[in-house]
Design a protein around this motif. Structure first.
Motif, short mmCIF file in Angstrom:
data_model
loop_
_atom_site.label_atom_id
_atom_site.label_comp_id
_atom_site.label_asym_id
_atom_site.label_seq_id
_atom_site.Cartn_x
_atom_site.Cartn_y
_atom_site.Cartn_z
N THR A 290 0.94 -1.40 -0.45
CA THR A 290 0.33 0.25 -0.64
C THR A 290 0.62 0.75 0.45
N ASP A 291 0.13 2.15 -0.88
CA ASP A 291 1.38 3.41 -0.57
C ASP A 291 1.11 4.41 1.35
N TYR A 292 1.57 4.67 1.70
CA TYR A 292 1.34 5.17 3.17
C TYR A 292 0.37 6.04 3.21
N TRP A 293 -0.33 5.48 4.28
CA TRP A 293 -1.30 7.19 4.67
C TRP A 293 -1.71 6.87 6.06
N LYS A 294 -1.68 7.84 6.49
CA LYS A 294 -1.45 8.07 8.34
C LYS A 294 -2.30 7.19 9.23
N GLY A 295 -2.30 6.21 9.75
CA GLY A 295 -3.30 5.79 10.71
C GLY A 295 -2.46 3.88 10.22
#
Length: 370
Positions: A290-295
């Motif tokens: 996955t691309d990075y995302w907060k949480g």
């Protein structure tokens, strides 16, 4: 909750996933509510040729009413929906959205709940905060709840700042009856597969996180699924398979060495917004990049249950070093996690708890007035 609730739900579509990323989400939530004994009527407009591209027939776990794109018909359906205990207006219905948002607030009574369910909260919040004249701004405080598809504390804070009485994320999850491990299929064999419709706030990230790695690894095979990519300029090692029907999602997820999740720009901005696709893939035992995302770590453990890339180059590097053995181990760990914590039964239990507490409060207030 012992009492059976009658729930009226106005959404985009529950019978067709065609140009409708929320279909799996709606199905999972509604099916779980049905198992708990509640009665759901789902109202959806006949638009975008969705009825010609149905994934399922009318289910036995909810009543589906498909209505023409006609306001007179919709007014009659709203009168019928007013008899429900809980009336839900989802975002992005696709026809008469502003009309529905207002009319549902007019159905509020002492003994019912009206809910706005935002399946694209980042986009809604960006819209209303950039336009104080947006009519939805005045409607937000009139709803008993705003439920969201994701977004975590940033979205909660933003909605409550804009007048929501209470905002509660009901995250995507796994429907174990629909998504599960199956045998691989030769047509989906690849090093990396991505499934997602072509949308303006996703395309740039698809170019970076999927198309560029394909260019960097010309000897590896990539598969692109979803609507709208037919005229996209892509490398020869990317096979475009078009719209992938729900019945084929498990094979699409199980067969490649890894599958890719790419967030839309708005979802990545707010974070805490795992796409339906993440749980679908995990439920099939897929190795997810996955691309990075907060949480992210609130849902999966990076490196053990999911692989995280902050750039297209990192996707390339991950694929270059990813063995089949490691990919299978990561997929197995993700599968174990979703079964333990992230099924739609888990989400429906939270929803039922929230609704039950609010209805009890409202009934107590009515009794005091009497």
């Amino acid at each position: 909750m012992k009492n059976k609730l009658k729930i009226a739900f106005f959404g985009s579509s529950i019978v067709s996933a065609y140009w409708n990323g929320a279909a799996t989400y709606y199905r999972g939530i509604v099916k779980a509510l049905h198992k708990m004994g509640h009665e759901v009527t789902f109202y959806e407009p006949d638009i975008y040729e969705r009825q010609k591209h149905r994934d399922i027939e009318d289910p036995d776990w909810c009543k589906v009413i498909v209505y023409p794109e006609d306001k007179v018909t919709l007014e009659a359906l709203l009168r019928k929906a007013s008899e429900a205990d809980v009336i839900i207006k989802a975002s992005g219905v696709g026809a008469f959205d502003e009309f529905l948002e207002y009319e549902v607030t007019q159905l509020k009574k002492d003994d019912n709940l009206i809910i706005f369910w935002d399946v694209d909260a980042p986009a809604t919040l960006d819209r209303i905060e950039s336009d104080p004249a947006d009519p939805f701004n005045e409607l937000i405080p009139k709803y008993d709840f705003v439920l969201t598809y994701g977004g975590g504390q940033p979205v909660i804070d933003a909605y409550e700042r804009n007048g929501a009485k209470r905002c509660i994320p009901i995250y995507n999850a796994l429907d174990t009856e629909t998504h599960y491990p199956v045998e691989p299929e030769e047509r989906f064999e690849a090093s990396l597969a991505f499934l997602g419709n072509r949308l303006p706030d996703r395309e740039t990230r698809v170019e970076e996180f999927f198309i560029e790695p394909a260019k960097n690894l010309p000897k590896e095979k990539f598969i692109l699924g979803g609507s709208g990519w037919g005229d996209k300029d892509i490398p020869k090692n990317i096979s475009y398979v078009g719209h992938v029907y729900t019945k084929d999602h498990n094979a699409f997820n199980c067969t490649p060495k890894a599958v890719l999740n790419i967030s839309r720009d708005s979802m990545a901005k707010y974070g805490f917004s795992p796409a339906t696709r993440v749980f679908e893939a995990a439920g099939a035992g897929a190795c997810i990049i996955t691309d990075y995302w907060k949480g992210i770590e609130s849902f999966f453990e990076p490196g053990k249950e999911i692989l995280v890339a902050k750039s297209g180059q990192e996707v390339t590097d991950i694929l270059a070093g990813l063995t089949s053995q490691k990919a299978k181990a990561i997929g197995k760990a993700a599968y174990k996690k979703v079964l333990a914590e992230h099924t739609y039964e888990h989400r429906a239990e939270l929803l039922e708890k929230v609704i039950s507490a609010k209805l009890q409060d409202e009934n107590a207030t009515v009794e005091q007035k009497q």
